[in-house]
Design an enzyme around this catalytic site. Structure first.
Site, PDB file in Angstrom:
ATOM      1  N   HIS A   1      40.579  13.556  25.867  1.00 47.38           N
ATOM      2  CA  HIS A   1      40.623  13.368  24.401  1.00 47.38           C
ATOM      3  C   HIS A   1      39.713  14.413  23.767  1.00 47.38           C
ATOM      4  O   HIS A   1      38.491  14.259  23.761  1.00 47.38           O
ATOM      5  CB  HIS A   1      40.153  11.962  24.024  1.00 47.38           C
ATOM      6  CG  HIS A   1      40.257  11.675  22.546  1.00 47.38           C
ATOM      7  ND1 HIS A   1      40.844  10.537  22.059  1.00 47.38           N
ATOM      8  CD2 HIS A   1      39.844  12.376  21.450  1.00 47.38           C
ATOM      9  CE1 HIS A   1      40.793  10.539  20.733  1.00 47.38           C
ATOM     10  NE2 HIS A   1      40.182  11.645  20.338  1.00 47.38           N
TER      11      HIS A   1
ATOM     12  N   HIS B   1      39.225  17.408  20.436  1.00 44.39           N
ATOM     13  CA  HIS B   1      39.629  18.096  19.200  1.00 44.39           C
ATOM     14  C   HIS B   1      39.111  19.528  19.250  1.00 44.39           C
ATOM     15  O   HIS B   1      37.908  19.749  19.423  1.00 44.39           O
ATOM     16  CB  HIS B   1      39.025  17.410  17.971  1.00 44.39           C
ATOM     17  CG  HIS B   1      39.435  15.975  17.830  1.00 44.39           C
ATOM     18  ND1 HIS B   1      40.556  15.585  17.121  1.00 44.39           N
ATOM     19  CD2 HIS B   1      38.900  14.833  18.329  1.00 44.39           C
ATOM     20  CE1 HIS B   1      40.676  14.265  17.181  1.00 44.39           C
ATOM     21  NE2 HIS B   1      39.679  13.785  17.913  1.00 44.39           N
TER      22      HIS B   1
ATOM     23  N   LYS C   1      50.466  10.919  19.931  1.00 53.01           N
ATOM     24  CA  LYS C   1      49.272  10.251  19.402  1.00 53.01           C
ATOM     25  C   LYS C   1      49.597   9.424  18.176  1.00 53.01           C
ATOM     26  O   LYS C   1      50.185   9.915  17.220  1.00 53.01           O
ATOM     27  CB  LYS C   1      48.230  11.325  19.046  1.00 53.01           C
ATOM     28  CG  LYS C   1      46.918  10.792  18.495  1.00 53.01           C
ATOM     29  CD  LYS C   1      46.117  10.054  19.536  1.00 53.01           C
ATOM     30  CE  LYS C   1      44.950   9.291  18.923  1.00 53.01           C
ATOM     31  NZ  LYS C   1      43.733  10.067  18.810  1.00 53.01           N
TER      32      LYS C   1
ATOM     33  N   HIS D   1      44.758   5.651  18.405  1.00 52.32           N
ATOM     34  CA  HIS D   1      43.509   5.414  17.673  1.00 52.32           C
ATOM     35  C   HIS D   1      43.578   3.966  17.211  1.00 52.32           C
ATOM     36  O   HIS D   1      44.286   3.653  16.255  1.00 52.32           O
ATOM     37  CB  HIS D   1      43.342   6.380  16.493  1.00 52.32           C
ATOM     38  CG  HIS D   1      42.077   6.137  15.736  1.00 52.32           C
ATOM     39  ND1 HIS D   1      40.996   6.994  15.771  1.00 52.32           N
ATOM     40  CD2 HIS D   1      41.678   5.086  14.972  1.00 52.32           C
ATOM     41  CE1 HIS D   1      40.001   6.479  15.046  1.00 52.32           C
ATOM     42  NE2 HIS D   1      40.390   5.331  14.547  1.00 52.32           N
TER      43      HIS D   1
ATOM     44  N   HIS E   1      39.155   6.261  22.940  1.00 54.90           N
ATOM     45  CA  HIS E   1      37.749   6.080  22.529  1.00 54.90           C
ATOM     46  C   HIS E   1      37.410   4.635  22.205  1.00 54.90           C
ATOM     47  O   HIS E   1      37.055   4.306  21.078  1.00 54.90           O
ATOM     48  CB  HIS E   1      37.389   7.024  21.382  1.00 54.90           C
ATOM     49  CG  HIS E   1      38.312   7.078  20.187  1.00 54.90           C
ATOM     50  ND1 HIS E   1      38.914   5.977  19.634  1.00 54.90           N
ATOM     51  CD2 HIS E   1      38.717   8.119  19.426  1.00 54.90           C
ATOM     52  CE1 HIS E   1      39.634   6.331  18.598  1.00 54.90           C
ATOM     53  NE2 HIS E   1      39.544   7.638  18.457  1.00 54.90           N
TER      54      HIS E   1
ATOM     55  N   ASP F   1      36.234  12.918  22.965  1.00 49.40           N
ATOM     56  CA  ASP F   1      36.447  12.861  21.511  1.00 49.40           C
ATOM     57  C   ASP F   1      35.502  13.831  20.812  1.00 49.40           C
ATOM     58  O   ASP F   1      35.070  13.581  19.679  1.00 49.40           O
ATOM     59  CB  ASP F   1      36.280  11.440  20.972  1.00 49.40           C
ATOM     60  CG  ASP F   1      36.764  11.297  19.532  1.00 49.40           C
ATOM     61  OD1 ASP F   1      37.538  12.158  19.077  1.00 49.40           O
ATOM     62  OD2 ASP F   1      36.357  10.334  18.872  1.00 49.40           O
TER      63      ASP F   1
HETATM   64  N1  LIG Z   1      36.390  10.563  16.156  1.00 49.51           N
HETATM   65  C1  LIG Z   1      36.126  11.001  14.948  1.00 49.51           C
HETATM   66  O1  LIG Z   1      35.207  10.471  14.310  1.00 49.51           O
HETATM   67  N2  LIG Z   1      36.800  12.028  14.384  1.00 49.51           N
HETATM   68  C2  LIG Z   1      37.946  12.685  14.909  1.00 49.51           C
HETATM   69  C3  LIG Z   1      39.212  11.887  14.747  1.00 49.51           C
HETATM   70  C4  LIG Z   1      39.336  10.714  15.712  1.00 49.51           C
HETATM   71  O2  LIG Z   1      39.346  10.879  16.925  1.00 49.51           O
HETATM   72  O3  LIG Z   1      39.438   9.568  15.254  1.00 49.51           O
HETATM   73  C5  LIG Z   1      38.099  14.047  14.203  1.00 49.51           C
HETATM   74  O4  LIG Z   1      39.174  14.641  14.286  1.00 49.51           O
HETATM   75  O5  LIG Z   1      37.127  14.509  13.592  1.00 49.51           O
HETATM   76 ZN   LIG Z   2      39.460  11.894  18.470  1.00 50.30          ZN
HETATM   77 ZN   LIG Z   3      40.464   8.625  16.853  1.00 51.08          ZN
END
Ligand SMILES: NC(=O)N[C@@H](CC(=O)O)C(=O)O
Ligand SMILES: [Zn+2]
Ligand SMILES: [Zn+2]
Length: 344
Positions: free
Chosen positions: A13, A15, A99, A136, A174, A247
């Site tokens: 996971h 970003h 997702k 999510h 998460h 995450d």
């Molecule tokens: N985890 C977070 O607080 N933020 C994530 C989005 C997500 O995974 O929910 C993001 O893209 O910034």
């Molecule tokens: Zn995330």
């Molecule tokens: Zn998320």
């Protein structure tokens, strides 16, 4: 133990954002992880196979020479995702999951799903193809307290979803509560979960006592200590249902340190060290490899990595900030603090 060697981990996971941000964040993950499931919540979101394949090329262009890093792509489910698009994604061999963001639940989720009933055809195709749905898991109703949103999601969305599609492969992303850990433990083998390092290490006091600490603000929000303890128990249990998903969610320092700071903790540069710290605190370092390197590929039906990485016990201080975008900085979680473990 002063050093430990384990199969190279993967991040299930992650970003990475897009464009000029990629060179600032991709190398950190490529250094630690063999592969990563790349979240599709860009602006605009990654909703087609073609977009996912193009995005993959942009990520690969930011991988430093000599590193091998395989971005495993995902599609962003919307009310309009078709079964044909799911079939195209699956046939590409590059898109590994889809997702679900409930509309409005988190960063860049405006285009998310308003009602899962709209997605039934797409989800049925995923169940047929064995393609995991990554979730999510928070409801967004204004009357539900933010600390209860994950537990309520289990009752209102997760259970009905699995009743309707019992063979669907689902990753509860998460997870942050004892409720979610118990739900996944009791569910059949097609249901698994990722757990972040920060939810294993911190509870909501770390975010709110002695001052409000925006770098600890992420969604789902940090919960009370008893929930953190349940997550540690799940992660260190040796069960193949729980695996590493950082995450890591980069946001510029100024966007976090703001009167409306955005959600997300940037952990990628120190991910494995943070997980090692959590596992050591639990007296379970010998279970780290199952969680970080074995359970994820086994669930996704991919081979385990063959390379190894080594962690050494060597105190070092995390930089307070790192360069990000257009002269702005980014703050890695626990920046300025000293960790006991370091990845070599
Ligand atoms: N985890 C977070 O607080 N933020 C994530 C989005 C997500 O995974 O929910 C993001 O893209 O910034
Ligand atoms: Zn995330
Ligand atoms: Zn998320």
């Amino acid at each position: 133990m002063n050093s430990m060697t384990l199969t190279r981990p993967d991040d299930w996971h992650l970003h990475l954002r897009d464009g000029a941000v990629l060179p600032a964040v991709v190398p950190a993950s490529a250094r630690q992880m063999g592969r990563a499931i790349i979240m599709p919540n860009l602006k605009p979101p990654v909703t087609t196979t073609e977009q996912a394949l193009d995005y993959r090329q942009r990520i690969l262009a930011a991988v430093p020479d000599g590193e091998s890093f395989d971005p495993l792509m995902t599609l962003y489910l919307t009310d309009r995702t078709s079964a044909e698009e799911i079939e195209r994604a699956h046939a590409s061999g590059r898109v590994h999951a889809v997702k679900l963001y409930p509309a409005g639940a988190t960063t860049n989720s405006d285009a998310g799903v308003t009602d899962l009933a709209h997605c039934d055809g797409a989800i049925a195709a995923m169940a047929r193809l064995g393609m995991p749905l990554l979730v999510h898991g928070e409801v967004t109703d204004a009357d539900i307290d933010i600390f209860d949103r994950e537990a309520v999601f289990i009752e209102r969305v997760m259970k009905p979803l699995l009743d309707r599609h019992p063979t669907l492969r689902v990753v509860f992303e998460h997870i942050t509560t004892a409720d979610a850990a118990a739900f996944v433990t009791a569910a059949p083998d097609n249901v698994a979960a990722t757990i972040t390092a920060h939810h294993l290490l911190f509870n909501r006091n770390h975010m709110l006592v002695g001052g409000i600490r925006p770098h600890y603000y992420c969604l789902p929000i940090l919960k009370r200590e008893r929930h953190r303890e349940a997550l540690v128990e799940a992660a260190t249990s040796g069960s193949g249902k729980f695996f590493l998903g950082t995450d890591s969610a980069p946001h510029a320092k100024g966007d976090k340190e703001s009167d409306c700071g955005c959600a997300g903790a940037y952990t990628a540069p120190v991910a494995l060290e943070l997980y090692a710290t959590a596992f050591e605190q639990a007296g379970a370092l010998e279970r780290l490899e199952t969680f970080a390197s074995h359970a994820g590929p086994d669930f996704y039906g991919l081979p385990r990595n063959t390379e190894t990485v080594t962690l050494v016990r060597e105190p070092w201080t995390i930089p307070e900030t790192l360069p990000y975008l257009d002269g702005q900085d980014i703050v890695p979680l626990r920046g300025g603090e000293t960790l006991a473990w370091r990845m070599r």
